[in-house]
Design an enzyme around this catalytic site. Structure first.
Site, PDB file in Angstrom:
ATOM      1  N   ARG A 295       0.973  -0.989   0.072  1.00 30.98           N
ATOM      2  CA  ARG A 295       0.233   0.224  -0.046  1.00 30.98           C
ATOM      3  C   ARG A 295       1.110   0.847   0.206  1.00 30.98           C
ATOM      4  O   ARG A 295       0.257   2.112  -0.946  1.00 30.98           O
ATOM      5  CB  ARG A 295      -0.517  -0.333   0.900  1.00 30.98           C
ATOM      6  CG  ARG A 295      -2.085  -1.297   0.993  1.00 30.98           C
ATOM      7  CD  ARG A 295      -3.083  -1.016   2.355  1.00 30.98           C
ATOM      8  NE  ARG A 295      -4.593  -2.065   1.739  1.00 30.98           N
ATOM      9  CZ  ARG A 295      -5.061  -2.579   2.584  1.00 30.98           C
ATOM     10  NH1 ARG A 295      -5.169  -1.697   3.682  1.00 30.98           N
ATOM     11  NH2 ARG A 295      -5.775  -3.021   1.989  1.00 30.98           N
ATOM     12  N   GLU A 383      -7.737  -0.636  16.855  1.00 31.28           N
ATOM     13  CA  GLU A 383      -7.331  -0.118  16.012  1.00 31.28           C
ATOM     14  C   GLU A 383      -6.727   1.155  16.386  1.00 31.28           C
ATOM     15  O   GLU A 383      -5.618   1.732  16.485  1.00 31.28           O
ATOM     16  CB  GLU A 383      -7.897   0.637  14.930  1.00 31.28           C
ATOM     17  CG  GLU A 383      -7.399   1.235  13.729  1.00 31.28           C
ATOM     18  CD  GLU A 383      -7.891   1.110  12.174  1.00 31.28           C
ATOM     19  OE1 GLU A 383      -9.386   1.317  11.740  1.00 31.28           O
ATOM     20  OE2 GLU A 383      -7.530   2.760  11.732  1.00 31.28           O
TER      21      GLU A 383
HETATM   22  C1  LIG Z   1     -14.095   0.753   5.094  1.00 33.78           C
HETATM   23  C2  LIG Z   1     -13.169   0.495   5.311  1.00 33.78           C
HETATM   24  C3  LIG Z   1     -13.132  -0.483   4.987  1.00 33.78           C
HETATM   25  C4  LIG Z   1     -11.793  -1.910   5.580  1.00 33.78           C
HETATM   26  N1  LIG Z   1     -11.947  -3.113   5.263  1.00 33.78           N
HETATM   27  C5  LIG Z   1     -10.855  -3.793   5.907  1.00 33.78           C
HETATM   28  C6  LIG Z   1     -10.436  -5.148   5.233  1.00 33.78           C
HETATM   29  O1  LIG Z   1     -11.333  -5.554   4.082  1.00 33.78           O
HETATM   30  N2  LIG Z   1     -10.169  -5.487   6.536  1.00 33.78           N
HETATM   31  C7  LIG Z   1      -9.474  -5.299   7.198  1.00 33.78           C
HETATM   32  O2  LIG Z   1      -8.425  -6.220   7.681  1.00 33.78           O
HETATM   33  N3  LIG Z   1      -9.029  -4.467   8.128  1.00 33.78           N
HETATM   34  C8  LIG Z   1     -10.255  -3.250   6.895  1.00 33.78           C
HETATM   35  N4  LIG Z   1     -10.578  -1.809   7.402  1.00 33.78           N
HETATM   36  C9  LIG Z   1      -9.914  -1.539   8.570  1.00 33.78           C
HETATM   37  C10 LIG Z   1     -10.359  -2.791  10.149  1.00 33.78           C
HETATM   38  O3  LIG Z   1     -12.437  -2.235   9.703  1.00 33.78           O
HETATM   39  C11 LIG Z   1     -10.274  -1.636  10.816  1.00 33.78           C
HETATM   40  O4  LIG Z   1      -9.367  -1.319  11.209  1.00 33.78           O
HETATM   41  C12 LIG Z   1     -10.904  -2.860  11.809  1.00 33.78           C
HETATM   42  O5  LIG Z   1     -12.678  -2.981  11.941  1.00 33.78           O
HETATM   43  C13 LIG Z   1     -11.466  -1.537  13.136  1.00 33.78           C
HETATM   44  O6  LIG Z   1     -12.184  -2.021  14.310  1.00 33.78           O
HETATM   45  P1  LIG Z   1     -11.874  -1.663  16.448  1.00 33.78           P
HETATM   46  O7  LIG Z   1     -13.088  -1.888  17.112  1.00 33.78           O
HETATM   47  O8  LIG Z   1     -10.911  -1.039  16.541  1.00 33.78           O
HETATM   48  O9  LIG Z   1     -12.510   0.171  15.510  1.00 33.78           O
HETATM   49  P2  LIG Z   1     -13.964   0.413  14.886  1.00 33.78           P
HETATM   50  O10 LIG Z   1     -15.099  -0.732  14.120  1.00 33.78           O
HETATM   51  O11 LIG Z   1     -14.107   1.605  14.117  1.00 33.78           O
HETATM   52  O12 LIG Z   1     -15.062   0.492  16.301  1.00 33.78           O
HETATM   53  C14 LIG Z   1     -14.541   1.966  17.088  1.00 33.78           C
HETATM   54  C15 LIG Z   1     -16.278   2.461  18.343  1.00 33.78           C
HETATM   55  O13 LIG Z   1     -15.832   3.098  18.468  1.00 33.78           O
HETATM   56  C16 LIG Z   1     -16.599   4.156  18.452  1.00 33.78           C
HETATM   57  N5  LIG Z   1     -15.776   5.882  19.416  1.00 33.78           N
HETATM   58  C17 LIG Z   1     -15.208   6.123  19.198  1.00 33.78           C
HETATM   59  N6  LIG Z   1     -15.062   7.208  19.672  1.00 33.78           N
HETATM   60  C18 LIG Z   1     -15.802   6.797  21.001  1.00 33.78           C
HETATM   61  C19 LIG Z   1     -16.169   7.593  21.875  1.00 33.78           C
HETATM   62  N7  LIG Z   1     -15.304   8.484  22.653  1.00 33.78           N
HETATM   63  N8  LIG Z   1     -17.160   7.204  23.027  1.00 33.78           N
HETATM   64  C20 LIG Z   1     -17.818   6.310  22.613  1.00 33.78           C
HETATM   65  N9  LIG Z   1     -17.985   5.188  21.346  1.00 33.78           N
HETATM   66  C21 LIG Z   1     -16.444   5.824  20.571  1.00 33.78           C
HETATM   67  C22 LIG Z   1     -17.527   4.294  17.241  1.00 33.78           C
HETATM   68  O14 LIG Z   1     -18.259   4.831  17.365  1.00 33.78           O
HETATM   69  C23 LIG Z   1     -16.968   3.282  16.671  1.00 33.78           C
HETATM   70  O15 LIG Z   1     -18.598   2.148  16.634  1.00 33.78           O
HETATM   71  C24 LIG Z   1     -11.260  -1.198   6.707  1.00 33.78           C
HETATM   72  C25 LIG Z   1     -12.150   0.146   6.889  1.00 33.78           C
HETATM   73  C26 LIG Z   1     -12.558   1.122   6.560  1.00 33.78           C
HETATM   74  C27 LIG Z   1     -12.885   1.858   6.992  1.00 33.78           C
END
Ligand SMILES: Cc1cc2nc3c(=O)[nH]c(=O)nc-3n(C[C@H](O)[C@H](O)[C@H](O)COP(=O)(O)OP(=O)(O)OC[C@H]3O[C@@H](n4cnc5c(N)ncnc54)[C@H](O)[C@@H]3O)c2cc1C
Ligand code: FES
Lengths: 567, 116
Positions: A295, A383
């Site tokens: 990437r 993340e």
């Molecule tokens: C469009 C897109 C496509 C992707 N495709 C892929 C893929 O195909 N394969 C792969 O491995 N990765 C992919 N990624 C990356 C991957 O999806 C993310 O890194 C991963 O899902 C992150 O998961 P998470 O639970 O850490 O965060 P998230 O799923 O982002 O969840 C974080 C949550 O915390 C909440 N939040 C934030 N701040 C606060 C607060 N102050 N108070 C309360 N709640 C809060 C948010 O609303 C959100 O619901 C993609 C990312 C995107 C954006």
């Protein structure tokens, strides 16, 4: 709105902040270990972040398609990370990945299968077919639905949406809960907890062109900094090279082109309709002449073509499938062809325009192997943490990371809570309550416009290609924007749902986090992975170190850390 | 091209009013794009719900668009007037925002039957 002075107080063992893949897994695992859990989400449970938006693949060495071992996955992860991965975290990610993918399989997520086994496909940077997915472009929605269903069935987990966590409460150097704004009513909510897990996802909303949701302004990094935790590798923001640029495509993930490009050999063309990737591939030591750019290199190639005046009209590159017979396009794209047609796009006749967009954050909260930060009782996962992916993330690693670190953080937070009694002090939430109560109605500045200006500063000056001059100017601009915003929250009207107050609180975080990216980017005088300095091209072995960011008073400090030193 | 968004506004228990905003747009842009432009350029206090913007994954942006329930992020802006109002069968919170969270994912539920 002027938040109501009335407050609500809740108590729990483990508070999980953010309900994406990491947060939902953390809540499930903490409950499984016997903890009482509150899962707080600023939007809807399982819908607010990146997880539900992901449409592609998830990497794990299952060995279903071809023989594989997690150590091969680790080798690829470390190579992609440009020698900067925290190898302990990377190893946990790769070793635990298969177990979580199989657990999700048992929970009926619906990984695509062929000939009786889970199908694994090859994604760039991986040495063999390793990535699972759910058809059709449904990986994220399927993952979210599966975890939401598990949450529904689990006991001991209270799920609360529309609850924006504003600050972590800290007492005697240990996390003891949080202060939140209940968006729909405007109430202030305080939560006492024996352990807190930050699972708030990434920060790509800081950039103008991004694949982010509106909740991805980097809240968790700011929460961690203000609670006294450290951040690591913050200069490494991953840009997805072929994000959708034009024509306007609605109702679809802006990074959806990736699998089709690899399936059908979509061609990247410049304005002269000439393929240009090959000329950059030779620079990749790992490409050994194959038509594969990781990437960071693909982002570099497209940006350089645009800079040389060979960009497409909207400022990117063309992605063309015109050489592919229409029935093959139909076979590969299935129902997506109709969704594209609804957007006025016919791939057999026209190329689309793509450009690098901010997509993922490698850096994040610094944690040890139990996912605990240096603040006792404060954990982080998904993340939101930094280190496992070094300077550049392999595709498919992010969802695996959300599962693996989410589960692990949930487990260890529950363990921590089981040895702890509730420690609560009103002082721990006092400053945040005061902040929220100081919200006043002011008509300027327009908070939504200020967010747009932060995004412009970050895109223009702290994007994938950086210079000393641009970074210094960004740091100055960000400080000036902060002054304009003031230290008292802006509100628009009394009652619930005040988007101005939410913007102001978002900006409070975004400005801090933007500085936490720009400062280490300025200090790192080399180019590595996602951090490219035009004034310092090339990797410098002396820079095989991490940079740590911490908040001292109102000031961000940067410390250098040799890579081998454990947290 | 120019679109006029005629938006029903107000909070619960208040008499609603209609505010009209004119936005300039390019063909293909969504109603959600238009609403975000209104906030950025004209009135940041306008309340509407959305998270994912492009992906049509969060399903938060549902509202009445010219009288029909639809997603603001998938319906295109058009020249002339588009009327927007909140979902009629859900409790109104403000402007275009209604209570759409499932009952057991709400704060009141967590307060009433909380374990602690
Ligand atoms: C469009 C897109 C496509 C992707 N495709 C892929 C893929 O195909 N394969 C792969 O491995 N990765 C992919 N990624 C990356 C991957 O999806 C993310 O890194 C991963 O899902 C992150 O998961 P998470 O639970 O850490 O965060 P998230 O799923 O982002 O969840 C974080 C949550 O915390 C909440 N939040 C934030 N701040 C606060 C607060 N102050 N108070 C309360 N709640 C809060 C948010 O609303 C959100 O619901 C993609 C990312 C995107 C954006
Ligand atoms: S904004 Fe997410 S579905 Fe419309």
């Amino acid at each position: 709105m002027l938040p109501e002075t009335a407050t609500t107080h809740l108590k729990t063992d483990v508070l999980v902040v953010g309900a994406g893949g990491a947060g939902m897994y953390a809540a499930l695992e903490a409950a499984r270990a016997g903890a009482d859990v509150i899962l707080a989400e600023r939007s809807l449970i399982g819908r607010g972040g990146a997880t539900v938006m992901a449409q592609m693949t998830v990497a794990a060495a299952l060995g279903e398609q071809t023989p594989d071992h997690w150590e091969h996955h680790l080798a690829d992860t470390i190579a992609a990370g440009r020698d900067l991965c925290d190898e302990r975290l990377a190893a946990i990610l790769c070793e635990d990945g298969p177990r979580r993918i199989r657990e999700m399989d048992a929970w009926k997520v619906g990984w695509a299968r062929e000939d009786g086994h889970i199908r694994q496909v090859q994604a760039p940077g991986h040495d063999r077919p390793r990535c699972v997915y759910v058809d059709f472009l449904s990986t994220g929605p399927a993952v979210s639905r599966t975890l939401r269903t598990r949450l529904n069935d689990a006991s001991g987990i209270r799920r609360i949406g529309d609850l924006l966590i504003v600050d972590i409460a800290v007492h005697d150097g240990a996390a003891c809960g949080a202060t939140a704004l209940h968006i729909s009513t405007g109430r202030i909510v305080t939560i006492a907890a024996k352990a807190v897990i930050i699972a708030t996802g990434g920060l790509t909303r800081l950039y103008r062109r991004n694949s982010a949701s509106s909740n991805m302004g980097g809240d968790g990094y700011a929460l961690a900094l203000r609670a006294g935790a450290e951040l690591i590798d913050m200069e490494f923001v991953q840009f997805f090279p072929i994000g959708h640029l034009a024509p306007r495509l609605v109702g679809m993930d802006p990074i959806m082109w990736d699998p089709f490009r690899y399936k059908l050999g979509g061609k990247l063309l410049n304005s002269e309709m000439r393929e240009f990737e090959e000329s950059y591939a030779s620079r990749d030591i790992r490409s050994d002449g194959r038509y594969v750019l990781t990437r960071d290199l693909a982002t570099y190639a497209i940006s350089k073509e645009v800079e040389a005046g060979r960009g497409s009209p909207a400022g990117g590159a063309y992605l063309s499938f015109q050489h592919v017979p229409p029935d093959e396009i139909r076979r590969a794209f299935g129902p997506v062809v109709d969704r594209l047609a609804a957007n006025g796009i016919d791939l057999a006749r026209q190329p689309v325009e793509v450009a690098p967009i901010a997509h993922y954050h490698m850096g994040g909260i610094r944690v040890g192997e139990t996912l605990e930060t240096r603040v006792a009782g404060l954990f982080a996962c998904g993340e939101a943490i930094g280190g496992a992916n070094g300077a550049n993330r392999l595709s498919g690693n992010a969802i695996t990371e959300a599962f693996v670190f989410g589960a692990r953080a949930g487990h260890h937070a529950a363990l921590h809570a089981s040895k702890q009694s509730i420690v609560w002090s009103p002082d721990a939430v006092g400053p945040t309550m005061d902040l929220l109560r100081r919200a006043t109605r002011r008509d300027t500045p327009n908070t939504a416009a200020v967010i747009a200006s932060v995004q412009s500063v970050m895109s223009d000056k702290v994007g994938p290609f950086r210079t000393d001059g641009k970074l210094r100017s960004a740091i100055e601009s960000l400080a000036a924007i902060g002054n304009e915003l003031g230290s008292d929250p802006i509100a628009s009207s009394p009652g619930g749902v005040d988007p101005v107050l939410v913007d102001w609180l978002d900006l409070r975080n975004m400005l801090l986090v933007a500085q936490a990216v720009a400062l280490p980017a300025l200090a790192r005088t080399e180019s590595r992975g996602a951090h490219q300095r035009e004034d310092y091209p090339g990797l410098d072995d002396g820079w095989g170190i991490h940079q740590i960011v911490e908040l001292a008073g109102a000031k961000l400090n940067i410390k250098a850390l040799s890579r081998r030193v454990a947290a | 091209m120019r679109a006029v968004l005629a938006i029903q506004r107000g909070g619960p228990g208040q008499a609603s009013r209609v505010d009209s905003f004119e936005v300039e747009f390019e063909p293909g842009q969504s109603v959600l794009d238009g609403l975000r432009l209104v906030r950025r350029d004209q009135d940041p206090s306008l309340a509407f719900r959305f998270s994912c913007i492009n992906a049509n994954a969060c399903k938060e942006c549902m509202m009445l668009i010219d009288g029909a329930v639809d997603y603001a992020c998938t319906v295109r802006l058009k020249e002339g007037v588009t009327t927007l109002s909140p979902l009629p069968k859900k409790a109104l919170l403000r402007d275009l925002v209604t209570e759409i969270a499932p009952p057991d994912e709400r704060l009141d539920r967590a307060t009433n039957n909380g374990a602690g």
